[in-house]
Design a protein around this motif. Structure first.
Motif, mmCIF file in Angstrom:
data_model
loop_
_atom_site.group_PDB
_atom_site.id
_atom_site.type_symbol
_atom_site.label_atom_id
_atom_site.label_comp_id
_atom_site.label_asym_id
_atom_site.label_seq_id
_atom_site.Cartn_x
_atom_site.Cartn_y
_atom_site.Cartn_z
ATOM 1 N N MET A 94 0.853 -1.165 0.000
ATOM 2 C CA MET A 94 0.000 0.000 0.000
ATOM 3 C C MET A 94 0.902 1.233 0.000
ATOM 4 N N LYS A 95 0.723 2.093 -0.968
ATOM 5 C CA LYS A 95 1.546 3.292 -1.091
ATOM 6 C C LYS A 95 1.046 4.381 -0.143
ATOM 7 N N THR A 96 1.955 4.856 0.728
ATOM 8 C CA THR A 96 1.620 5.931 1.655
ATOM 9 C C THR A 96 1.692 7.264 0.926
ATOM 10 N N VAL A 97 0.771 8.135 1.222
ATOM 11 C CA VAL A 97 0.752 9.479 0.641
ATOM 12 C C VAL A 97 0.639 10.494 1.771
ATOM 13 N N SER A 98 0.891 11.743 1.466
ATOM 14 C CA SER A 98 0.732 12.800 2.455
ATOM 15 C C SER A 98 -0.738 13.185 2.555
ATOM 16 N N CYS A 99 -1.131 13.613 3.743
ATOM 17 C CA CYS A 99 -2.495 14.100 3.916
ATOM 18 C C CYS A 99 -2.725 15.310 3.020
ATOM 19 N N ARG A 100 -3.919 15.414 2.497
ATOM 20 C CA ARG A 100 -4.276 16.522 1.612
ATOM 21 C C ARG A 100 -4.989 17.603 2.401
ATOM 22 N N ALA A 101 -4.571 18.815 2.190
ATOM 23 C CA ALA A 101 -5.164 19.953 2.902
ATOM 24 C C ALA A 101 -6.666 20.028 2.634
ATOM 25 N N GLY A 102 -7.430 20.321 3.677
ATOM 26 C CA GLY A 102 -8.867 20.504 3.528
ATOM 27 C C GLY A 102 -9.670 19.233 3.399
ATOM 28 N N CYS A 103 -9.081 18.075 3.621
ATOM 29 C CA CYS A 103 -9.790 16.807 3.468
ATOM 30 C C CYS A 103 -10.525 16.429 4.756
ATOM 31 N N ALA A 104 -9.783 16.057 5.779
ATOM 32 C CA ALA A 104 -10.303 15.665 7.095
ATOM 33 C C ALA A 104 -11.268 14.481 7.057
ATOM 34 N N ALA A 105 -11.224 13.682 5.998
ATOM 35 C CA ALA A 105 -12.108 12.516 5.923
ATOM 36 C C ALA A 105 -11.879 11.569 7.085
ATOM 37 N N CYS A 106 -10.619 11.381 7.489
ATOM 38 C CA CYS A 106 -10.320 10.455 8.581
ATOM 39 C C CYS A 106 -10.742 11.009 9.930
ATOM 40 N N CYS A 107 -11.055 12.294 9.992
ATOM 41 C CA CYS A 107 -11.514 12.924 11.233
ATOM 42 C C CYS A 107 -13.036 13.097 11.241
ATOM 43 N N THR A 108 -13.678 12.615 10.193
ATOM 44 C CA THR A 108 -15.123 12.751 10.069
ATOM 45 C C THR A 108 -15.802 11.405 9.838
ATOM 46 N N ALA A 109 -15.372 10.656 8.845
ATOM 47 C CA ALA A 109 -16.078 9.444 8.426
ATOM 48 C C ALA A 109 -16.113 8.328 9.470
ATOM 49 N N PRO A 110 -14.981 7.953 10.068
ATOM 50 C CA PRO A 110 -15.037 6.804 10.983
ATOM 51 C C PRO A 110 -15.535 7.168 12.377
ATOM 52 N N SER A 111 -16.083 6.163 13.054
ATOM 53 C CA SER A 111 -16.396 6.332 14.467
ATOM 54 C C SER A 111 -15.101 6.153 15.255
ATOM 55 N N ILE A 112 -15.038 6.795 16.413
ATOM 56 C CA ILE A 112 -13.901 6.640 17.318
ATOM 57 C C ILE A 112 -14.477 6.330 18.679
ATOM 58 N N SER A 113 -14.127 5.169 19.219
ATOM 59 C CA SER A 113 -14.727 4.740 20.485
ATOM 60 C C SER A 113 -13.970 5.247 21.702
ATOM 61 N N SER A 114 -12.745 5.686 21.533
ATOM 62 C CA SER A 114 -11.985 6.195 22.676
ATOM 63 C C SER A 114 -12.246 7.679 22.871
ATOM 64 N N ALA A 115 -11.965 8.150 24.081
ATOM 65 C CA ALA A 115 -12.205 9.555 24.417
ATOM 66 C C ALA A 115 -11.306 10.482 23.612
ATOM 67 N N ILE A 116 -11.878 11.607 23.246
ATOM 68 C CA ILE A 116 -11.181 12.683 22.554
ATOM 69 C C ILE A 116 -11.428 13.924 23.417
ATOM 70 N N PRO A 117 -10.428 14.785 23.618
ATOM 71 C CA PRO A 117 -10.719 16.005 24.365
ATOM 72 C C PRO A 117 -11.912 16.744 23.748
ATOM 73 N N GLY A 118 -12.920 16.997 24.552
ATOM 74 C CA GLY A 118 -14.141 17.635 24.072
ATOM 75 C C GLY A 118 -15.195 16.650 23.610
ATOM 76 N N MET A 119 -14.822 15.385 23.499
ATOM 77 C CA MET A 119 -15.746 14.311 23.113
ATOM 78 C C MET A 119 -15.421 13.100 23.986
ATOM 79 N N PRO A 120 -15.770 13.139 25.262
ATOM 80 C CA PRO A 120 -15.353 12.083 26.187
ATOM 81 C C PRO A 120 -15.888 10.692 25.861
ATOM 82 N N GLN A 121 -16.958 10.609 25.090
ATOM 83 C CA GLN A 121 -17.516 9.312 24.697
ATOM 84 C C GLN A 121 -17.033 8.884 23.317
ATOM 85 N N GLY A 122 -16.069 9.604 22.747
ATOM 86 C CA GLY A 122 -15.645 9.337 21.383
ATOM 87 C C GLY A 122 -16.561 10.065 20.421
ATOM 88 N N LYS A 123 -16.606 9.600 19.174
ATOM 89 C CA LYS A 123 -17.473 10.247 18.201
ATOM 90 C C LYS A 123 -18.099 9.220 17.275
#
Length: 91
Positions: free
Chosen positions: A1-30
């Motif tokens: 799998m070829k690694t690439v640099s994150c693309r500005a203005g994307c944030a798909a990985c910070c939006t699309a998936p659920s996160i079950s662990s605590a995040i500051p400001g989101m103690p139950q995850g997202k």
């Protein structure tokens, strides 16, 4: 799998998936499809590289397979991650 640099203005990985662990400001995850509260106005992570950043965030690496061949504002990556989220959802 070829690694690439994150693309500005994307944030798909910070939006699309659920996160079950605590995040500051989101103690139950997202839930999937909800932008992380730690995204700034330019869709960059405000806690990147900090110990409070969930480990799962650091483990997800941009790749050509996930992000697609061209910069499309994250559309390809959001679709890819949404499908992966659906395929890995428990029971």
């Amino acid at each position: 799998m070829k690694t690439v640099s994150c693309r500005a203005g994307c944030a798909a990985c910070c939006t699309a998936p659920s996160i079950s662990s605590a995040i500051p400001g989101m103690p139950q995850g997202k839930p999937a499809g909800v932008p992380c509260v730690q995204l700034d106005e330019e869709l960059r992570c405000k806690i990147f590289g900090q110990p409070s950043r969930p480990a799962v965030c650091g483990q997800l690496q941009a790749s050509a397979e996930m992000c697609g061949p061209t910069d499309d504002g994250g559309q390809y990556a959001r679709l890819y991650l949404t499908q992966l989220e659906a395929q890995t959802r428990p029971g």
